[in-house]
Design a protein around this motif. Structure first.
Motif, short mmCIF file in Angstrom:
data_model
loop_
_atom_site.label_atom_id
_atom_site.label_comp_id
_atom_site.label_asym_id
_atom_site.label_seq_id
_atom_site.Cartn_x
_atom_site.Cartn_y
_atom_site.Cartn_z
N THR A 130 0.83 -1.21 0.00
CA THR A 130 0.00 0.00 0.00
C THR A 130 0.86 1.26 0.00
N ASP A 131 2.18 1.10 0.08
CA ASP A 131 3.11 2.23 0.07
C ASP A 131 3.32 2.68 -1.37
N VAL A 132 2.35 3.42 -1.91
CA VAL A 132 2.33 3.74 -3.34
C VAL A 132 2.81 5.14 -3.67
N ASP A 133 3.06 5.98 -2.67
CA ASP A 133 3.28 7.41 -2.92
C ASP A 133 4.36 7.68 -3.97
N LYS A 134 5.48 6.99 -3.89
CA LYS A 134 6.58 7.28 -4.82
C LYS A 134 6.30 6.81 -6.24
N TYR A 135 5.20 6.08 -6.43
CA TYR A 135 4.84 5.61 -7.77
C TYR A 135 3.70 6.42 -8.39
N ILE A 136 3.16 7.38 -7.63
CA ILE A 136 2.13 8.28 -8.16
C ILE A 136 2.84 9.44 -8.85
N ILE A 137 2.51 9.70 -10.10
CA ILE A 137 3.26 10.65 -10.91
C ILE A 137 2.45 11.93 -11.15
N LEU A 138 3.15 12.95 -11.60
CA LEU A 138 2.49 14.19 -12.00
C LEU A 138 1.88 14.01 -13.39
N ALA A 139 0.70 14.56 -13.57
CA ALA A 139 0.05 14.47 -14.88
C ALA A 139 0.92 15.09 -15.97
N SER A 140 1.61 16.19 -15.62
CA SER A 140 2.46 16.88 -16.59
C SER A 140 3.62 16.01 -17.06
N ASP A 141 4.10 15.11 -16.19
CA ASP A 141 5.20 14.22 -16.57
C ASP A 141 4.76 13.18 -17.58
N ASP A 142 3.45 12.99 -17.69
CA ASP A 142 2.88 12.00 -18.61
C ASP A 142 2.18 12.68 -19.78
N ASN A 143 2.42 14.00 -19.90
CA ASN A 143 1.76 14.80 -20.95
C ASN A 143 0.24 14.70 -20.89
N LYS A 144 -0.27 14.49 -19.69
CA LYS A 144 -1.71 14.44 -19.48
C LYS A 144 -2.18 15.82 -19.05
N GLU A 145 -3.20 16.34 -19.71
CA GLU A 145 -3.68 17.68 -19.42
C GLU A 145 -5.05 17.63 -18.76
N TYR A 146 -5.16 18.36 -17.65
CA TYR A 146 -6.44 18.53 -16.97
C TYR A 146 -6.77 20.02 -16.92
N LYS A 147 -8.05 20.30 -16.73
CA LYS A 147 -8.49 21.70 -16.66
C LYS A 147 -9.24 21.95 -15.36
N VAL A 148 -9.09 23.15 -14.84
CA VAL A 148 -9.83 23.53 -13.64
C VAL A 148 -11.33 23.42 -13.93
N GLY A 149 -12.06 22.82 -13.00
CA GLY A 149 -13.49 22.61 -13.18
C GLY A 149 -13.83 21.23 -13.71
N GLU A 150 -12.84 20.53 -14.24
CA GLU A 150 -13.07 19.19 -14.79
C GLU A 150 -13.38 18.21 -13.68
N GLU A 151 -14.30 17.29 -13.93
CA GLU A 151 -14.65 16.26 -12.96
C GLU A 151 -13.83 15.00 -13.22
N VAL A 152 -13.29 14.42 -12.15
CA VAL A 152 -12.44 13.24 -12.25
C VAL A 152 -12.79 12.27 -11.13
#
Length: 284
Positions: A130-152
């Protein structure tokens, strides 16, 4: 080299009554039992893609089944059962994956879902933590774009000392919910529908479980009316009530509560005084 816990493209080397032996360019071989061929037509010399894991006797086994997660993945998985020495999670195969006690950062419960990182332990067996923190990445590092107001959709995987919730958006991208954004007890493993409130300079996604301001007001108004009807048309809450009392009863902030009361007063559904709030519905 045959990789345990991952997909491998292997050549069919030989056939036995009970299955096929597969190999790569080396000497290593792995058995594909005929019970796991899914009635596929297989011939000597074919190159096929299979997932390789260890069976209950610790033997490498190949299968055409697609696991829910492979080594190196972070995945939202169900706890199949609990033992005194660890837990086991379901990855969609006939053998569950072991979660040692030392790899459990919080108490796990049978049939509940949590985020796990899948890895190979020192013995070469597939395991999870369950020690997953170091494997959670930034969306920007994966070229994934999110927008303010978007539902996830995101999963809570840890809670900070200050009450901040650490979130994996889509089980993958780093997000947080600040303590002033939620008003109910939330535990690791909880999956939430969230709205992006801000994207910080470092790429972390700021999230809130609240809906838009208007939707949140309407939701709280419904809760207030429900509470009033249940309690004979009166409650000892008004816009002067203490924030902690409002939070404990209505799971919201005082600002949102006051906004909801104001809307109901304008609609002529309630009235307030120093004692509290009274329901006016049905009165002429």
């Amino acid at each position: 080299m045959i990789n345990i816990g991952r997909n491998n493209i292997l050549e069919v080397k030989r056939e036995k009554d009970f299955g096929f032996y597969l190999g790569d360019y080396g000497r290593d071989e792995v058995l594909l039992p005929k019970s796991m061929t899914e009635n596929k037509k297989i011939s000597i010399g074919d190159k096929i893609e299979v997932f390789v894991y260890r069976d209950s006797k610790d033997r490498p086994i190949a299968t055409f089944k697609k696991p829910l997660a492979m080594v190196g993945d972070v995945a939202y998985l169900k706890v199949a059962y609990i033992t005194n020495f660890g837990a086991f999670v379901d990855i969609g195969l006939d053998r569950d994956v072991f979660v040692p006690l030392k790899e459990q950062r919080f108490k796990l419960h049978k049939d509940s879902y949590y985020l796990f990182y899948i890895y190979l332990d020192k013995t070469g067996r597939i395991a999870a933590t369950t020690d997953v923190d170091k494997y959670i990445i930034l969306a920007s590092d994966d070229n994934k774009e999110y927008k303010v107001g978007e539902e996830v959709v995101g999963q809570v995987y840890a809670r900070g000392d200050n009450g901040t919730l650490l979130i994996a958006v889509e089980s993958k991208y780093r997000g947080i919910i600040l303590p002033n954004e939620y008003y109910t007890d939330v535990y690791p493993g909880t999956e939430l529908k969230l709205r992006i409130k801000i994207i910080y300079e470092d790429g972390v996604i700021g999230l809130t479980p609240r809906k838009t301001r208007l939707s949140e007001r309407e939701k709280i108004q419904e809760e207030i009316l429900k509470y009033l009807r249940k309690n004979g048309g009166f409650m000892n809450f008004n816009d002067k009530s203490k924030p902690e009392d409002i939070k404990a009863t209505f799971n919201t902030s005082k600002n949102y509560f006051k906004m909801a009361l104001g809307g109901l007063m304008k609609e002529g559904k309630i009235e307030q005084n120093e004692e509290g709030t009274r329901l006016l519905e049905g009165r002429k």
